[in-house]
Enzyme design. Structure first.
Site, PDB file in Angstrom:
ATOM      1  N   HIS A 198       9.160 -52.341 -65.526  1.00  0.00           N
ATOM      2  CA  HIS A 198       8.384 -53.222 -66.415  1.00  0.00           C
ATOM      3  C   HIS A 198       8.313 -52.679 -67.844  1.00  0.00           C
ATOM      4  CE1 HIS A 198       6.700 -55.000 -62.671  1.00  0.00           C
ATOM      5  NE2 HIS A 198       6.700 -53.732 -62.275  1.00  0.00           N
ATOM      6  N   SER A 254      21.383 -50.999 -93.830  1.00  0.00           N
ATOM      7  CA  SER A 254      20.827 -52.238 -94.362  1.00  0.00           C
ATOM      8  C   SER A 254      21.200 -52.341 -95.834  1.00  0.00           C
ATOM      9  CB  SER A 254      19.304 -52.195 -94.198  1.00  0.00           C
ATOM     10  OG  SER A 254      18.689 -52.967 -95.188  1.00  0.00           O
ATOM     11  N   LYS A 307      17.703 -47.285 -93.243  1.00  0.00           N
ATOM     12  CA  LYS A 307      18.058 -47.887 -91.950  1.00  0.00           C
ATOM     13  C   LYS A 307      19.405 -47.414 -91.402  1.00  0.00           C
ATOM     14  CE  LYS A 307      16.224 -50.826 -89.924  1.00  0.00           C
ATOM     15  NZ  LYS A 307      16.122 -52.272 -90.215  1.00  0.00           N
ATOM     16  N   GLU A 313      24.005 -54.176 -80.231  1.00  0.00           N
ATOM     17  CA  GLU A 313      23.460 -55.538 -80.336  1.00  0.00           C
ATOM     18  C   GLU A 313      24.561 -56.579 -80.167  1.00  0.00           C
ATOM     19  OE1 GLU A 313      19.725 -55.005 -83.362  1.00  0.00           O
ATOM     20  OE2 GLU A 313      21.697 -54.551 -84.138  1.00  0.00           O
TER      21      GLU A 313
END
Ligand code: ARG
Length: 458
Positions: A156, A277, A283, A290
């Protein structure tokens, strides 16, 4: 040149011509179509339809065409042929004149297209097996070097019980091994040759289909011609095998994205597989992971697409089936690409021992041990679970891990708890206990790594 002009009085509408054409997709079957045609010309010779001289000329011309196509795979795209089968025949007629027109005797594009596609799949699967092998190797290597890294395992998305990073790697190894097995099974089923089935009812030229199949490297020829030209099960099967594997790769990516989050920092991805970024200089984003996660969606879409294309089709061939290839090509290319990316990500992955350890130590993931400890002291598991829950609640209030509680605190909840509780709560000793098959015990894991390395010969 059309292969079917005789029956028509007027020309095709140019828009229909373009709409009907599949050459910009099936140009990828050029080599397979030529190789199949070489075998077919051999079968025509064996059946006496071509004499030796004719066969030799056709074969030589097809070999030249094969070389040309290998040198320039986009050659086909420069034509405006309807499909790859028309293109090959047209080229042959250009090279040999009327003799080239003999090649299509007893053959239909219906048996040809499925033969070509199966040959293409067999070739592509060789690359996929190699990509799977490489991914397995990277998982094993990472597993080998992270045996000492203990971290919380999750259910979970809540810390559950301690595991090692190595153990996590081996979980994905099991998944990819099952994917590989499924691919092998699919390969066995698709390895039969439809050529010689004609348009749908077989051929009338006494072709030895078994010899023909062997000549093209198939295990056997297909049984029923009506089925042979209608069957696209192998497309559905390959896309579904790829879908399952992409689902695994997507979960793998999601796990790593989570481990890589600014909050956990269990891992650091290499600069080679991350991007920055345009605005925020600090970043370093896990784009590669992804993209694997999102590309799985593309593959699942292809599965639905092929199922829907096929589901309402009457036997046998229908032009709808021309739309089978794009999704299959996309699927297998994407799967291949994602496997390569996943291997690349693992190659330079850094796992941060201290962050994993810190997270584990603040997670109460050794609570099950306390319950088990009480069971060993003679309390039934359900009551032990309840008592442990109460102790965790108090530890949370005190902001202390279980192993830092004073014995007096434990005693408040059970008189059975003694000094030996601290041993039971020790993470290393709790890992060591899980020695039954599939457990996280370091020696079970290291044996699993040895076995896997042996089986891969690495
Ligand atoms: N381009 C077609 C396909 O990919 C080849 C088979 C055409 N057969 C036919 N009867 N029109 O499916």
């Amino acid at each position: 040149m059309k292969l079917w002009g005789g029956r028509f009085i007027s020309d095709s509408n140019p828009f229909f011509k373009k709409f009907n054409s599949s050459i910009n997709i099936d140009f990828r079957l050029a080599e397979q179509d030529i190789l199949g045609s070489i075998s077919w010309s051999g079968a025509l010779f064996k059946s006496g339809i071509l004499n030796y001289d004719e066969y030799k000329k056709i074969k030589d011309a097809l070999c030249v065409l094969l070389c040309n196509v290998k040198q320039d795979p986009e050659l086909v795209l420069k034509s405006n042929s309807e499909d790859i089968h028309s293109w090959v025949e047209e080229q042959l007629i250009n090279m040999l004149g009327d003799l080239g027109k003999k090649l299509h005797t007893g053959r239909s594009r219906n048996d040809q297209v499925s033969t070509d596609l199966k040959l293409w799949c067999k070739q592509k699967l060789k690359c996929l097996f190699k990509n799977i092998f490489d991914f397995k190797v990277e998982l094993i290597k990472l597993s080998e070097r992270t045996q000492h890294i203990i971290m919380p395992g999750y259910t979970h998305l809540q810390c559950a019980q301690p595991i090692t990073f190595s153990f996590w790697c081996l979980a994905y190894l099991e998944m990819i091994k099952r994917d590989e097995c499924r691919l092998n099974d699919a390969l066995k089923r698709l390895d039969s040759c439809p050529l010689g089935s004609g348009a749908l009812s077989g051929n009338a030229w006494n072709i030895n289909r078994e010899d023909l199949a062997k000549d093209m490297g198939f295990r056997s020829s297909t049984n029923n011609s009506l089925d042979s030209v209608s069957d696209r099960d192998y497309v559905v099967e390959l896309v579904s095998v790829a879908s399952i594997s992409m689902m695994h790769l997507s979960r793998f990516s999601e796990d790593l994205i989570f481990f890589n989050s600014s909050e956990l920092k269990f891992i650091e991805l290499s600069d080679c597989v991350t991007s920055g970024s345009s605005l925020m200089p600090q970043k370093k984003n896990p784009d590669s992971l992804e993209l694997i996660r999102s590309k799985s969606g593309l593959v699942f879409g292809c599965l639905i697409r092929i199922l829907v294309i096929l589901k309402g089709l009457p036997l046998s061939y229908n032009k709808d089936m021309q739309e089978d290839k794009e999704g299959l090509f996309d699927t297998l290319d994407t799967w291949e690409e994602c496997l390569c990316m996943a291997s690349l990500i693992l190659k330079d992955l850094c796992v941060n021992y201290s962050n994993c350890w810190y997270s584990l130590k603040t997670s109460y993931s050794n609570a099950t041990e306390l319950a088990d400890y009480l069971v060993k002291k003679g309390i039934n598991f359900r009551d032990s679970h309840y008592i442990t829950g109460k102790i965790v609640l108090e530890a949370l209030t005190l902001k202390l891990p279980l192993e830092k509680l004073n014995l007096s605190v434990f005693k408040k909840y059970s008189k059975h708890i003694d000094m030996d509780v601290y041993d039971a709560l020790d993470v290393i000793s709790l890992l060591k206990k899980r020695i039954s098959k599939g457990g996280v015990a370091p020696r079970v894991v290291s044996q699993a790594i040895i076995d896997e390395k042996m089986s891969l010969n690495i």
